[in-house]
Design a protein around this motif. Structure first.
Motif, short mmCIF file in Angstrom:
data_model
loop_
_atom_site.label_atom_id
_atom_site.label_comp_id
_atom_site.label_asym_id
_atom_site.label_seq_id
_atom_site.Cartn_x
_atom_site.Cartn_y
_atom_site.Cartn_z
N VAL A 175 -9.65 -0.62 1.28
CA VAL A 175 -8.34 0.01 1.14
C VAL A 175 -8.44 1.03 0.02
O VAL A 175 -8.59 0.68 -1.15
CB VAL A 175 -7.25 -1.04 0.82
CG1 VAL A 175 -5.88 -0.38 0.77
CG2 VAL A 175 -7.26 -2.16 1.86
N LYS A 176 -8.39 2.31 0.38
CA LYS A 176 -8.55 3.39 -0.58
C LYS A 176 -7.21 4.05 -0.84
O LYS A 176 -6.55 4.54 0.08
CB LYS A 176 -9.55 4.42 -0.05
CG LYS A 176 -10.96 3.85 0.15
CD LYS A 176 -11.93 4.93 0.62
CE LYS A 176 -13.35 4.35 0.76
NZ LYS A 176 -14.33 5.40 1.17
N SER A 177 -6.79 4.05 -2.11
CA SER A 177 -5.50 4.61 -2.48
C SER A 177 -5.54 5.06 -3.93
O SER A 177 -6.01 4.32 -4.80
CB SER A 177 -4.39 3.57 -2.28
OG SER A 177 -3.14 4.09 -2.69
N THR A 211 -2.58 5.79 2.02
CA THR A 211 -3.70 4.86 1.96
C THR A 211 -4.66 5.07 3.14
O THR A 211 -4.23 5.29 4.26
CB THR A 211 -3.19 3.41 1.96
OG1 THR A 211 -2.44 3.18 0.76
CG2 THR A 211 -4.34 2.42 2.01
N VAL A 263 0.84 -1.18 0.00
CA VAL A 263 0.00 0.00 0.00
C VAL A 263 0.89 1.25 0.00
O VAL A 263 2.06 1.21 0.37
CB VAL A 263 -0.93 0.03 1.23
CG1 VAL A 263 -1.96 -1.07 1.14
CG2 VAL A 263 -0.13 -0.10 2.53
N THR A 264 0.32 2.38 -0.42
CA THR A 264 1.05 3.64 -0.46
C THR A 264 0.90 4.36 0.88
O THR A 264 -0.01 4.06 1.67
CB THR A 264 0.51 4.53 -1.58
OG1 THR A 264 -0.88 4.77 -1.36
CG2 THR A 264 0.68 3.85 -2.93
N THR A 285 -10.48 1.78 -4.78
CA THR A 285 -10.84 1.09 -3.54
C THR A 285 -10.82 -0.41 -3.76
O THR A 285 -11.43 -0.93 -4.70
CB THR A 285 -12.25 1.51 -3.06
OG1 THR A 285 -12.26 2.92 -2.81
CG2 THR A 285 -12.62 0.78 -1.77
#
Length: 476
Positions: free
Chosen positions: A462-464, A423, A419-420, A468
Motif C-alpha cells: 500500500v503506497k501512499s 493510494t 487509505v487516502t 509503503t
C-alpha cells in the motif's frame, strides 16, 4: 462504507474539550439468555458485537447490531458447556470483520475440559467450528483472553495449572494461520519470583510486535498487577514489571483482574486494588521502551460516601481512550466512564452511564462512537448504550495510520480502508508475481476481488504519501 450513528436524546458535558452524546440504553437480548460477564467489540463498520455468558445453560451467547437492532442471540459453543460467572467468562477480539471468541469448557477442573477458539470473517454473521487452543494433556487451564496482531492472527492467553490446581502461571500461545492451529504456549508470568493470583482473570493486548500480558500476582499474598512483555508478537516473553507498586496484602481472593491498551510507546493499565482499605480502581502508565511504570492514581479521585469500585475495563481507538468501571456510592451501584478523544490532552473527569443494579461492564471505541455494555441485575439482561463524539486529529496513531484489510482471511473480496484517495495498491503472491491493479474504490474503501485467486498467502503493498506498508493476506 457508512457508519451508523444513533441520535442521542441528551448531551453530557465533560470538563475537557471531549464531549459525548448518548443514545438510550437498550437490552441486547431477553433476560432468558442471562447476562454474565458481557464483552463488546466492533466490526469494520463500527457496529457493536456483544458476547456474554450464561451459567444456567452453560453457553456463550453472541449478538450483533445489524444497523437497527441486535440480532437474536446465538449459542457459539454448540454442545460444549462454557465456564462463566459475573466476574469471569468468555472473551472476544476483533479487527475489521475478523472476530475471535475464546472460552473455557466446563467443568474447569476436568483434565478433558479445554480452551477453544471460534472464528468469524464476516463480522459475526457466521462462525467456524471450535478449535482447541490449550494442547496440554497433563495440565489444567482457565481464564482465556484474546487479542489480535496487526496481520489478523489471534494471540490467546490463559492460566495454566498442574493437575492438582497448583503452580498457577499465565501462558500465551499464538496462531500464525488465523486460528487454525496454535503454537506451544510460552510462560508470560513469573517476573515476581512467585506465582499468580489463581482466581483472578487477566488481559492481553498487542500492537505491532509488542504484546503485554497483564495479570494479578500472588507474591506471599501481595496481589499487585504485573505485566509480562513480548517484543516478538507473543512468540516469547522475556521480561516483565510491576505496573502499580501498591503492595496490596490480601489473604483471600479478589476475583478481579486488570485491563489495558497500548498507545504509542505507552501501556495504559487499569485494575482494582484495596491497599488503601477500600477497593478502588487505579490506572497506570508504563513506558514500553524501558518498562518503567509511573506512580498509579485512583481513576476517579476522591468521592464522598464511596463504598467500593471494581471491574474496570479500557479501550482505545487511536488516541481516543475510555475507561469504565462499577462503583458503589451510598450503597447504590453506578456505571461510570472517563473518556477523552485525545489521551495526549489528558483524561477528563468521569460521567455517569447508568445507575443502580450493575455488576460489571465493558467498553469499545470505533471511529466517533463509544459502545458500553453492562450486566444489569434489575432486568436480568445485558444492557447496551452508544455515545457519539467528535473525531479529532488526535485519533491518528501509529496503529491507525496503517491500512486495514478485512475480512482476512477471505474467499471472495478483501476490503482495504484507512487509505487516502491517491493510494496505490500492488498485490502479489509468495513467488513475487503481481496481479493487475484494477481495484475498485468507493467511499474511501478499496475492494479487491480475490474470487478467482488460488488459495494461499498473498501480499499487498500500500503506497501512499511516499510511504509503503506491506500487509499479508490469506485466500482460503
Amino acid at each position: 462504507m457508512k457508519k451508523l450513528l444513533l441520535a442521542g436524546l441528551f448531551f453530557t458535558p465533560f470538563i475537557s474539550k471531549a464531549q459525548i452524546t448518548w443514545s438510550p440504553a437498550v437490552d441486547v437480548a431477553a433476560n432468558s439468555f442471562n447476562n454474565e460477564h458481557p464483552r463488546v467489540v466492533t466490526d469494520a463498520s463500527g457496529n457493536a458485537l456483544v458476547l456474554w455468558g450464561n451459567s444456567s445453560s452453560e453457553q456463550a451467547n453472541f449478538s450483533r447490531w445489524n444497523g437497527s437492532a441486535f440480532t437474536s442471540p446465538v449459542a457459539l459453543s454448540g454442545a460444549m458447556t462454557v465456564a462463566s460467572q459475573s466476574w469471569m467468562g468468555p472473551d472476544l477480539a476483533s479487527k475489521g470483520d475478523t472476530v475471535y471468541v475464546v472460552f473455557k469448557q466446563n467443568p474447569e477442573g476436568d483434565m478433558n475440559s479445554h480452551i477453544y477458539l471460534i472464528r468469524s470473517y464476516n463480522g459475526g454473521m457466521n462462525f467456524s467450528m471450535p478449535v482447541q487452543v490449550d494442547n496440554i494433556a497433563d495440565s489444567l487451564s482457565r481464564f482465556p483472553a484474546v487479542t489480535i496482531d496487526d496481520n489478523g492472527h489471534p494471540i490467546v492467553a490463559f492460566m495454566k495449572f498442574d493437575p492438582s490446581f497448583g503452580d498457577a502461571r499465565w501462558v500465551v500461545t499464538r496462531s500464525n494461520d488465523y486460528g487454525s492451529t496454535f503454537n506451544v504456549d510460552k510462560k508470560a508470568s513469573g517476573w515476581t519470583g512467585g506465582t499468580v493470583c489463581d482466581c483472578c482473570p487477566g488481559a492481553i493486548t498487542a500492537k505491532g510486535n509488542e504484546v503485554a500480558m497483564m495479570y494479578r500476582a500472588n507474591l506471599s499474598n501481595i496481589r499487585d498487577t504485573w505485566v509480562g512483555r513480548s517484543t516478538d508478537a507473543g512468540a516469547t516473553f522475556t521480561n516483565g514489571w510491576n505496573a502499580e507498586g501498591n503492595n496490596w496484602m490480601l489473604m483471600s481472593c479478589p476475583s478481579s483482574g486488570p485491563d489495558g491498551v497500548i498507545i504509542g510507546d505507552t501501556l495504559y493499565t487499569v485494575f482494582m486494588n484495596g491497599a488503601s482499605g477500600t477497593a478502588l480502581v487505579y490506572w497506570s502508565k508504563s513506558a514500553l521502551s524501558d518498562m518503567s511504570a509511573q506512580p498509579t492514581e485512583p481513576i476517579s479521585g476522591t468521592i464522598a460516601n464511596l463504598n467500593s469500585q471494581n471491574y474496570p475495563r479500557m479501550a482505545n481507538y487511536g488516541n481516543a481512550l475510555a475507561v469504565v468501571w462499577k462503583q458503589a456510592v451510598n450503597g447504590s451501584d453506578q456505571l461510570v466512564i472517563r473518556f477523552t478523544n485525545d489521551i495526549n490532552a489528558g483524561l477528563p473527569d468521569y460521567t455517569m452511564v447508568d445507575m443502580d443494579n450493575i455488576t460489571n461492564a465493558d467498553v469499545a471505541i470505533s471511529d466517533g462512537a463509544v459502545h458500553v455494555v453492562w450486566e444489569d441485575n434489575a432486568s436480568g439482561t445485558v444492557k447496551y448504550r452508544k455515545g457519539t463524539f467528535q473525531s479529532t486529529a488526535g485519533l491518528t496513531d501509529g496503529n491507525l495510520s496503517l491500512p486495514i484489510v478485512y475480512p482476512n482471511p477471505s474467499n471472495s473480496v478483501w476490503m482495504v480502508s484507512n487509505v487516502t484517495p491517491n493510494t496505490e495498491l500492488i498485490l502479489y503472491d509468495v513467488r513475487g508475481i503481481s496481479y493487475p491493479n484494477n481495484f475498485d474504490q468507493s467511499n474511501g474503501i478499496f475492494e479487491i476481488d480475490n474470487s478467482t485467486l488460488n488459495s494461499g498467502v498473498y501480499f499487498l503493498d500500500v503506497k501512499s504519501e511516499g510511504k509503503t506498508s506491506t500487509l499479508q493476506l490469506l485466500k482460503y
